[in-house]
Design a protein around this motif. Structure first.
Motif: not given
Length: 383
Positions: A171-178, A215-219, A240-244, A300-305
């Motif tokens: 699998r690939v794991i794409i990071t997101a700042s959040g 909005t996390l649409m970018n991810k 996965v959210v990775h704030p740094q 983990a990303p918050d898919l509800i918010t």
């Protein structure tokens, strides 16, 4: 050996950083064509520095103004306009590589034209691959050209895969700042202002992509893009959210070994990777100092918010033209938010409603994609 490059969107965030890379490697990189929408003052400065043969200004009136200014200066640069002008820059016979750094679906036809002309593509335009993924991939295969990712996340995956076989990917794991609203609730997001949404914690980007990050649409767009770029199954792509924003993405292999690409948040590196692939070259960018890195955290990303990411996964699972419809709806909803016509939480609401109204075409051709794009935009403007 000199490499000839044209840039669609040279006055935007990616385009200007790409020209910095060109300036730092002027002995091996040459500019053939540049384009802008309306920013002719900046484009004029770029013409003075990089001496392209051809430039495109999307706005016809602005193109006339620029042409007059260049003639007064004695410049012989050719000024073209509109979609046909973009295609002319994309397919210039001198081009070895085209960097597509425009925002939105406007990049689809010029990218396809360049591929058909046998020109390698450095892709920084998510929407082209999201909306027309299979069409682009089929065209790349038919023409035998390279499709090189410029997004930091996809460049990271690309680098992690070097020297490994496709069937070895688990699998690939794409990071997101959040984004700027990580950890907030939907209730808190009801009162979000435009200024708050445009304040990204780690990256300096254009307005549209900055809102997509909030909005996390970018991810979500990156998940869809990754499927096409790396020929992945839908369940092989995680976020996965990775704030740094130090790890730009990872690849987990079938032996459960995971390789990550790390670096400072700086688009110059993925641009440089694409410009010089398969070679790596030195640069003078900021070095990642591990002695100053205090934390690498993940959640983990918050898919509800942030439901836009879930909408993208849903579009990927449905397939066909659903991703195209979602992308078009999102372009309109983000534009309406930027114009302060709607609230922040209206973006996912509009996107979802357009998806619910869309009748999917399973195996679309280019005309189908363009028709769905136009339909979804019209619907999104009315909701």
């Amino acid at each position: 050996m000199m490499k000839n490059i044209s840039i669609l969107g040279s006055t935007g965030s990616i385009g200007t950083q790409a020209l910095e890379v060109v300036s730092q490697n002027s002995d091996t990189l040459n500019i053939v064509g540049l384009t802008t929408n309306t920013r002719i003052d900046l484009l004029e400065k770029q013409i003075d520095i990089y001496a392209p043969r051809l430039v495109c200004v999307m706005d016809g009136d602005a193109a006339l103004v620029l042409e007059k200014q260049m003639r007064q200066k004695g410049s012989e640069v050719e000024v073209v306009t509109g979609l046909e002008g973009l295609i002319a820059v994309s397919t210039a016979s001198e081009n070895d590589l085209l960097l597509t750094a425009v925002s939105g679906m406007i990049g689809l036809k010029p990218t396809l034209a360049a591929i058909s002309a046998g020109i390698d593509i450095a892709l920084a335009n998510k929407e082209t691959l999201v909306a027309g993924g299979q069409i682009i991939i089929d065209a790349v295969a038919a023409a035998g050209v390279s499709l090189l990712p410029v997004d930091s996340e996809h460049s990271a995956i690309f680098q992690c895969l070097m020297g490994n076989e496709h069937e070895e990917i688990n699998r690939v794991i794409i990071t997101a700042s959040g984004g700027p609203f990580r950890g907030q609730t939907q209730e808190q997001l009801r009162s979000v202002t435009l200024a708050q949404a445009l304040k990204h914690p780690n990256w300096s980007m254009g307005k549209k992509i900055t809102i997509d990050s909030a909005t996390l649409m970018n991810k979500g767009l990156e998940v869809i893009e990754a499927k096409w770029l790396f020929n992945l199954k839908n369940d092989q792509i995680d976020v996965v959210v990775h704030p740094q924003s130090i790890i730009h993405s990872m690849v987990e292999f079938i032996d459960h070994s995971t390789i990550a690409q790390l670096g400072m948040p700086d688009m110059a590196l993925p641009i440089q990777i694409a410009f010089f692939y398969p070679d790596r070259i030195a640069n003078n960018r900021q070095v990642l100092d591990f002695g100053k890195v205090r934390e690498l955290s993940f959640e983990a990303p918050d898919l509800i918010t942030f439901p836009c990411l879930q909408l993208a996964y849903d579009a990927l699972d449905i397939g066909g033209t659903m991703a195209c419809a979602l992308n078009a709806a999102n372009e309109i909803s983000v534009a309406r938010f930027l114009n302060q016509e709607i609230a922040f939480l209206d973006i996912p609401r509009i996107n979802r409603l357009v998806m619910e109204k869309h009748s999917v075409i399973s195996n679309p051709d280019l005309d189908d994609v363009l028709a769905v794009d136009a339909w979804a935009r019209a619907v999104a403007k009315r909701i």
